[in-house]
Design a protein around this motif. Structure first.
Motif, PDB file in Angstrom:
ATOM      1  N   TRP A  34     -17.682  -9.018 -33.116  1.00 36.16           N
ATOM      2  CA  TRP A  34     -16.234  -8.835 -32.946  1.00 36.16           C
ATOM      3  C   TRP A  34     -15.470 -10.045 -33.446  1.00 36.16           C
ATOM      4  N   LYS A  37      -9.449 -12.771 -31.224  1.00 40.07           N
ATOM      5  CA  LYS A  37      -8.030 -12.464 -31.236  1.00 40.07           C
ATOM      6  C   LYS A  37      -7.243 -13.772 -31.311  1.00 40.07           C
ATOM      7  N   TRP A  55      -4.715  -9.695 -29.177  1.00 42.89           N
ATOM      8  CA  TRP A  55      -4.263  -9.031 -30.394  1.00 42.89           C
ATOM      9  C   TRP A  55      -4.293  -9.999 -31.565  1.00 42.89           C
ATOM     10  N   GLY A  73      -7.393  -5.647 -28.715  1.00 43.22           N
ATOM     11  CA  GLY A  73      -8.755  -5.651 -28.209  1.00 43.22           C
ATOM     12  C   GLY A  73      -8.914  -6.566 -27.020  1.00 43.22           C
ATOM     13  N   LEU A 108      -6.652   0.172 -32.170  1.00 39.71           N
ATOM     14  CA  LEU A 108      -7.636  -0.274 -31.185  1.00 39.71           C
ATOM     15  C   LEU A 108      -8.881   0.583 -31.285  1.00 39.71           C
ATOM     16  N   CYS A 110     -12.027   2.151 -28.767  1.00 41.73           N
ATOM     17  CA  CYS A 110     -12.360   2.339 -27.357  1.00 41.73           C
ATOM     18  C   CYS A 110     -13.453   3.385 -27.196  1.00 41.73           C
ATOM     19  N   THR A 145     -11.274   5.305 -32.697  1.00 39.99           N
ATOM     20  CA  THR A 145     -10.184   4.489 -33.227  1.00 39.99           C
ATOM     21  C   THR A 145      -8.884   5.180 -32.869  1.00 39.99           C
TER      22      THR A 145
END
Length: 168
Positions: A34, A37, A55, A73, A108, A110, A145
């Motif tokens: 990942w 942010k 973000w 995120g 985002l 999830c 998404t």
């Protein structure tokens, strides 16, 4: 509850919110890398950090078109406050920050069971393949998404969609 911007969000603050859960997002089994942010918003309750959302500015490729966007995120709420509106509070605060940055849409990722939650906050699913980068090359994003308009007349976000860079 106080909504605050967090200048130094990192593993210690995440652990404070997670309250001992080693995988509070439930996605560690995917093995994804990942992106960090750049903006962080938290919620404090009785002096304790109980929620976070991060973000960053990103770019999407919609076919040949490159579009500026914001990635949301790292949404996390302390277990004993879930279901009490704290998550919505922190997500809406981050959406405000993304709007203030002038970005037209938010994106985002999830788990499937969270799609209805984000739909209530104005997010809609992208149907079709979404590609993100990983250290060994591009991969299809295994999570759902979602996108949300942050300003009037945003570009429509649709598949096929490629996120430039690592997921967030």
């Amino acid at each position: 509850m106080d909504v605050i911007d967090l200048a130094n969000y990192g593993p210690a603050l995440r652990a404070e919110i997670a309250d001992g859960d080693p995988d509070p997002a439930g996605v560690a089994h995917l093995g994804l890398v990942w992106r960090d942010k750049t903006g962080h918003v938290g919620v404090r309750h009785r002096g304790r950090l109980v929620a976070h959302a991060g973000w960053l500015p990103i770019h999407l490729r919609l076919g040949e078109r490159r579009v500026a966007a914001a990635g949301l995120g790292g949404v996390l709420v302390h277990p004993w406050l879930r279901g009490q509106g704290v998550g919505a509070l922190v997500v809406r605060a981050v959406m405000d920050r993304m709007r203030e940055a002038g970005l037209p849409v938010g994106v985002l990722f999830c788990r499937e069971q969270l799609v209805p939650y984000y739909a209530r906050l104005g997010w809609q699913c992208v149907d079709g393949e979404v590609v993100v980068d990983q250290p060994d090359g591009p991969v299809a994003m295994p999570l759902r998404t979602c996108w949300s308009a942050l300003h009037p007349h945003p570009p429509a976000v649709h598949a096929p969609l490629t996120v430039d860079g690592l997921p967030f």
